[in-house]
Design an enzyme around this catalytic site. Sequence first.
Site, PDB file in Angstrom:
ATOM      1  N   HIS A  59      57.302 132.363  36.693  1.00 31.91           N
ATOM      2  CA  HIS A  59      57.343 131.229  37.317  1.00 31.91           C
ATOM      3  C   HIS A  59      55.741 130.260  37.331  1.00 31.91           C
ATOM      4  O   HIS A  59      55.407 130.344  37.929  1.00 31.91           O
ATOM      5  CB  HIS A  59      57.375 130.705  39.067  1.00 31.91           C
ATOM      6  CG  HIS A  59      57.638 129.425  38.953  1.00 31.91           C
ATOM      7  ND1 HIS A  59      56.533 128.414  39.366  1.00 31.91           N
ATOM      8  CD2 HIS A  59      58.679 128.777  39.612  1.00 31.91           C
ATOM      9  CE1 HIS A  59      57.408 127.215  40.235  1.00 31.91           C
ATOM     10  NE2 HIS A  59      58.871 127.665  40.297  1.00 31.91           N
ATOM     11  N   ILE A  65      52.729 128.390  37.930  1.00 28.17           N
ATOM     12  CA  ILE A  65      52.977 127.670  38.845  1.00 28.17           C
ATOM     13  C   ILE A  65      52.584 128.062  40.075  1.00 28.17           C
ATOM     14  O   ILE A  65      54.137 128.372  39.887  1.00 28.17           O
ATOM     15  CB  ILE A  65      53.648 126.074  38.179  1.00 28.17           C
ATOM     16  CG1 ILE A  65      52.475 124.721  37.055  1.00 28.17           C
ATOM     17  CG2 ILE A  65      53.241 125.333  39.859  1.00 28.17           C
ATOM     18  CD1 ILE A  65      53.461 123.975  36.692  1.00 28.17           C
ATOM     19  N   GLY A  68      56.516 125.489  45.068  1.00 24.20           N
ATOM     20  CA  GLY A  68      56.211 124.607  45.937  1.00 24.20           C
ATOM     21  C   GLY A  68      56.708 125.272  47.398  1.00 24.20           C
ATOM     22  O   GLY A  68      55.915 124.943  48.702  1.00 24.20           O
ATOM     23  N   VAL A  69      57.940 126.076  47.114  1.00 23.01           N
ATOM     24  CA  VAL A  69      58.191 126.657  48.222  1.00 23.01           C
ATOM     25  C   VAL A  69      57.244 127.756  49.595  1.00 23.01           C
ATOM     26  O   VAL A  69      56.657 127.772  50.826  1.00 23.01           O
ATOM     27  CB  VAL A  69      59.686 127.863  48.502  1.00 23.01           C
ATOM     28  CG1 VAL A  69      60.444 128.269  47.521  1.00 23.01           C
ATOM     29  CG2 VAL A  69      59.983 127.777  49.647  1.00 23.01           C
ATOM     30  N   GLU A  73      55.164 127.615  52.271  1.00 20.83           N
ATOM     31  CA  GLU A  73      55.237 129.006  53.285  1.00 20.83           C
ATOM     32  C   GLU A  73      53.468 129.736  54.118  1.00 20.83           C
ATOM     33  O   GLU A  73      53.521 130.207  54.402  1.00 20.83           O
ATOM     34  CB  GLU A  73      55.717 130.658  52.619  1.00 20.83           C
ATOM     35  CG  GLU A  73      56.119 131.438  53.581  1.00 20.83           C
ATOM     36  CD  GLU A  73      56.361 132.050  54.444  1.00 20.83           C
ATOM     37  OE1 GLU A  73      55.877 133.111  55.382  1.00 20.83           O
ATOM     38  OE2 GLU A  73      57.339 131.144  54.944  1.00 20.83           O
TER      39      GLU A  73
END
Length: 157
Positions: A59, A65, A68-69, A73
């Site tokens: 990723h 990067i 976002g999840v 978290e």
Amino acid sequence: MNDQPAGAAIGPLDIKRVMAALPHRYPMLLVDRVERLDPEKGITAIKAVTINEPFFQGHFPARPIMPGVLIVEALAQAAGVLAVEALGLAGSGKLVYFMAIEGAKFRQPVEPGVLLKLEVEFVQKRSTVCKFAGRASVDGKLAAEANFTAMIADPPA
């Protein structure tokens, strides 16, 4: 566990204290340090984002990067430390579970080699359900924000 007056801000908390508050472990432990914790208001914590994170392999290989999840978290884990410390749950075996995420917005990518600052405030604090507002930033620039709800419960049998 600490010698502070009840309700006083505490910090910093090292990784041992973070691990005492959270059940998460590598590779899912996303809080490295707590800079400040006010049991009545909120927490400021740090996630050191390094190229060694397993998610960067895919990723994305050409431009790593942080997903976002995982930023959300990390905010939720900071909130977990806040809830455990503020509600006096350390050593109780209670867990803090995500219930809802609202209004998540991602403002800029988080790349390896940065310190991700996690700021979470209580919106509502109860013994079994808490609501939080969180902001993640890098060098003072907002990277992500979200509101979320968590419940405090016994671990599964």
